[in-house]
Design a protein around this motif. Sequence first.
Motif, PDB file in Angstrom:
ATOM      1  N   ARG A 129       0.821  -1.211   0.000  1.00 21.34           N
ATOM      2  CA  ARG A 129       0.000   0.000   0.000  1.00 21.34           C
ATOM      3  C   ARG A 129       0.861   1.270   0.000  1.00 21.34           C
ATOM      4  O   ARG A 129       0.376   2.350  -0.302  1.00 21.34           O
ATOM      5  CB  ARG A 129      -0.941   0.008   1.201  1.00 21.34           C
ATOM      6  CG  ARG A 129      -2.028  -1.063   1.129  1.00 21.34           C
ATOM      7  CD  ARG A 129      -2.981  -0.968   2.288  1.00 21.34           C
ATOM      8  NE  ARG A 129      -2.318  -1.181   3.576  1.00 21.34           N
ATOM      9  CZ  ARG A 129      -2.148  -2.356   4.145  1.00 21.34           C
ATOM     10  NH1 ARG A 129      -2.599  -3.436   3.560  1.00 21.34           N
ATOM     11  NH2 ARG A 129      -1.538  -2.460   5.308  1.00 21.34           N
ATOM     12  N   LYS A 130       2.128   1.138   0.355  1.00 27.24           N
ATOM     13  CA  LYS A 130       2.997   2.316   0.435  1.00 27.24           C
ATOM     14  C   LYS A 130       3.952   2.423  -0.754  1.00 27.24           C
ATOM     15  O   LYS A 130       4.804   3.297  -0.787  1.00 27.24           O
ATOM     16  CB  LYS A 130       3.765   2.298   1.738  1.00 27.24           C
ATOM     17  CG  LYS A 130       2.806   2.322   2.914  1.00 27.24           C
ATOM     18  CD  LYS A 130       3.412   2.873   4.137  1.00 27.24           C
ATOM     19  CE  LYS A 130       2.314   2.984   5.195  1.00 27.24           C
ATOM     20  NZ  LYS A 130       2.812   3.375   6.470  1.00 27.24           N
ATOM     21  N   LEU A 131       3.774   1.542  -1.727  1.00 28.81           N
ATOM     22  CA  LEU A 131       4.589   1.625  -2.935  1.00 28.81           C
ATOM     23  C   LEU A 131       4.018   2.713  -3.845  1.00 28.81           C
ATOM     24  O   LEU A 131       2.813   3.013  -3.785  1.00 28.81           O
ATOM     25  CB  LEU A 131       4.586   0.285  -3.675  1.00 28.81           C
ATOM     26  CG  LEU A 131       5.351  -0.845  -2.983  1.00 28.81           C
ATOM     27  CD1 LEU A 131       5.076  -2.170  -3.687  1.00 28.81           C
ATOM     28  CD2 LEU A 131       6.837  -0.549  -2.944  1.00 28.81           C
ATOM     29  N   PRO A 132       4.844   3.294  -4.712  1.00 30.64           N
ATOM     30  CA  PRO A 132       4.320   4.321  -5.632  1.00 30.64           C
ATOM     31  C   PRO A 132       3.182   3.766  -6.494  1.00 30.64           C
ATOM     32  O   PRO A 132       3.243   2.624  -6.947  1.00 30.64           O
ATOM     33  CB  PRO A 132       5.541   4.670  -6.492  1.00 30.64           C
ATOM     34  CG  PRO A 132       6.713   4.265  -5.694  1.00 30.64           C
ATOM     35  CD  PRO A 132       6.289   3.095  -4.877  1.00 30.64           C
ATOM     36  N   ARG A 133       2.167   4.569  -6.718  1.00 31.30           N
ATOM     37  CA  ARG A 133       1.027   4.132  -7.538  1.00 31.30           C
ATOM     38  C   ARG A 133       1.412   3.898  -8.990  1.00 31.30           C
ATOM     39  O   ARG A 133       0.751   3.179  -9.709  1.00 31.30           O
ATOM     40  CB  ARG A 133      -0.093   5.165  -7.459  1.00 31.30           C
ATOM     41  CG  ARG A 133      -0.743   5.192  -6.115  1.00 31.30           C
ATOM     42  CD  ARG A 133      -1.904   6.120  -6.089  1.00 31.30           C
ATOM     43  NE  ARG A 133      -2.505   6.094  -4.769  1.00 31.30           N
ATOM     44  CZ  ARG A 133      -3.651   6.631  -4.486  1.00 31.30           C
ATOM     45  NH1 ARG A 133      -4.329   7.269  -5.414  1.00 31.30           N
ATOM     46  NH2 ARG A 133      -4.129   6.557  -3.267  1.00 31.30           N
ATOM     47  N   SER A 134       2.506   4.518  -9.407  1.00 28.62           N
ATOM     48  CA  SER A 134       2.967   4.380 -10.791  1.00 28.62           C
ATOM     49  C   SER A 134       3.627   3.029 -11.054  1.00 28.62           C
ATOM     50  O   SER A 134       3.821   2.644 -12.199  1.00 28.62           O
ATOM     51  CB  SER A 134       3.980   5.483 -11.102  1.00 28.62           C
ATOM     52  OG  SER A 134       5.062   5.415 -10.177  1.00 28.62           O
ATOM     53  N   LEU A 135       3.937   2.258  -9.995  1.00 27.97           N
ATOM     54  CA  LEU A 135       4.691   1.008 -10.127  1.00 27.97           C
ATOM     55  C   LEU A 135       3.918  -0.025 -10.945  1.00 27.97           C
ATOM     56  O   LEU A 135       2.759  -0.316 -10.663  1.00 27.97           O
ATOM     57  CB  LEU A 135       5.008   0.450  -8.735  1.00 27.97           C
ATOM     58  CG  LEU A 135       6.166  -0.527  -8.661  1.00 27.97           C
ATOM     59  CD1 LEU A 135       7.479   0.150  -9.039  1.00 27.97           C
ATOM     60  CD2 LEU A 135       6.270  -1.116  -7.264  1.00 27.97           C
ATOM     61  N   ARG A 136       4.571  -0.556 -11.981  1.00 31.50           N
ATOM     62  CA  ARG A 136       3.951  -1.563 -12.858  1.00 31.50           C
ATOM     63  C   ARG A 136       4.645  -2.914 -12.745  1.00 31.50           C
ATOM     64  O   ARG A 136       4.073  -3.935 -13.084  1.00 31.50           O
ATOM     65  CB  ARG A 136       4.003  -1.106 -14.323  1.00 31.50           C
ATOM     66  CG  ARG A 136       3.253   0.175 -14.593  1.00 31.50           C
ATOM     67  CD  ARG A 136       1.746  -0.034 -14.457  1.00 31.50           C
ATOM     68  NE  ARG A 136       1.022   1.209 -14.530  1.00 31.50           N
ATOM     69  CZ  ARG A 136       0.516   1.848 -13.493  1.00 31.50           C
ATOM     70  NH1 ARG A 136       0.669   1.372 -12.277  1.00 31.50           N
ATOM     71  NH2 ARG A 136      -0.157   2.969 -13.643  1.00 31.50           N
ATOM     72  N   SER A 137       5.900  -2.906 -12.272  1.00 33.54           N
ATOM     73  CA  SER A 137       6.666  -4.150 -12.171  1.00 33.54           C
ATOM     74  C   SER A 137       7.443  -4.160 -10.858  1.00 33.54           C
ATOM     75  O   SER A 137       8.191  -3.240 -10.568  1.00 33.54           O
ATOM     76  CB  SER A 137       7.629  -4.262 -13.358  1.00 33.54           C
ATOM     77  OG  SER A 137       8.466  -5.385 -13.209  1.00 33.54           O
ATOM     78  N   LEU A 138       7.230  -5.227 -10.075  1.00 30.43           N
ATOM     79  CA  LEU A 138       7.919  -5.399  -8.810  1.00 30.43           C
ATOM     80  C   LEU A 138       8.513  -6.797  -8.791  1.00 30.43           C
ATOM     81  O   LEU A 138       7.812  -7.788  -8.945  1.00 30.43           O
ATOM     82  CB  LEU A 138       6.958  -5.219  -7.636  1.00 30.43           C
ATOM     83  CG  LEU A 138       7.519  -5.481  -6.246  1.00 30.43           C
ATOM     84  CD1 LEU A 138       8.660  -4.521  -5.924  1.00 30.43           C
ATOM     85  CD2 LEU A 138       6.426  -5.389  -5.200  1.00 30.43           C
ATOM     86  N   SER A 139       9.829  -6.858  -8.635  1.00 29.93           N
ATOM     87  CA  SER A 139      10.513  -8.145  -8.584  1.00 29.93           C
ATOM     88  C   SER A 139      11.236  -8.234  -7.253  1.00 29.93           C
ATOM     89  O   SER A 139      12.043  -7.360  -6.921  1.00 29.93           O
ATOM     90  CB  SER A 139      11.504  -8.236  -9.747  1.00 29.93           C
ATOM     91  OG  SER A 139      12.259  -9.410  -9.642  1.00 29.93           O
ATOM     92  N   LEU A 140      10.935  -9.273  -6.484  1.00 32.03           N
ATOM     93  CA  LEU A 140      11.525  -9.453  -5.167  1.00 32.03           C
ATOM     94  C   LEU A 140      12.423 -10.667  -5.156  1.00 32.03           C
ATOM     95  O   LEU A 140      12.114 -11.680  -5.763  1.00 32.03           O
ATOM     96  CB  LEU A 140      10.452  -9.630  -4.106  1.00 32.03           C
ATOM     97  CG  LEU A 140       9.532  -8.445  -3.854  1.00 32.03           C
ATOM     98  CD1 LEU A 140       8.448  -8.830  -2.872  1.00 32.03           C
ATOM     99  CD2 LEU A 140      10.322  -7.266  -3.346  1.00 32.03           C
TER     100      LEU A 140
END
Length: 197
Positions: A180-191
């Motif tokens: 919920r605290k990640l930027p709203r613009s984020l389209r790709s998240l790799s962990l």
Amino acid sequence: MLVYNRLPELELIFKSNIPGLDIDQVETTSRQIVYRYNRQLLRNTLPPKITELTFCHQYSRPIPTSDLLPASLTSITFGKCFDSSLNGVLPPSLVTLVFTPASIFNKEFNVGSLPNTLTTLKFGYLYNQPFKSNVLPDSLLYLIFGEDSLFNKPIFPDILPQSLVTLSLGSGYLHEINARKLPRSLRSLSLGGGQIQ
């Protein structure tokens, strides 16, 4: 004066390798330079209108002042051995800053040291420095740590710019991330080893 108009990439080599050739006498329309030796940069070593600069893996010399890098640079790639501070030396037009996957670079960035034009920042596997608020510029779209990256510093909500589109964290990242605290613009998240909350 020697003029090279059709070279897509110009490799700077030791001046002594070509008898009678002084790089100061070479005019080029090439926009890409590969700096292939481990000698200290001096003023006017690099042509003033280049846009892309790649340092070889052996380059390990510090870049002590901003006037050593042409203001026209939009892309810089550092090889394996570079591990000196870049605070206060990056050109204001820089769009892409890359440290190769094998890079040993592990220096912290100060607020204002990454240009407001930067859109892509890629780190090598050894980078493991914390980011303070406002270090990453608002222009940043891609923040990438290599797959085998050792980066494992917490990323707090005020660290990531709201423009970020891609965040890739390597296998060394073990902290929880609050989605919920990640930027709203984020389209790709790799962990890597982290968890999404």
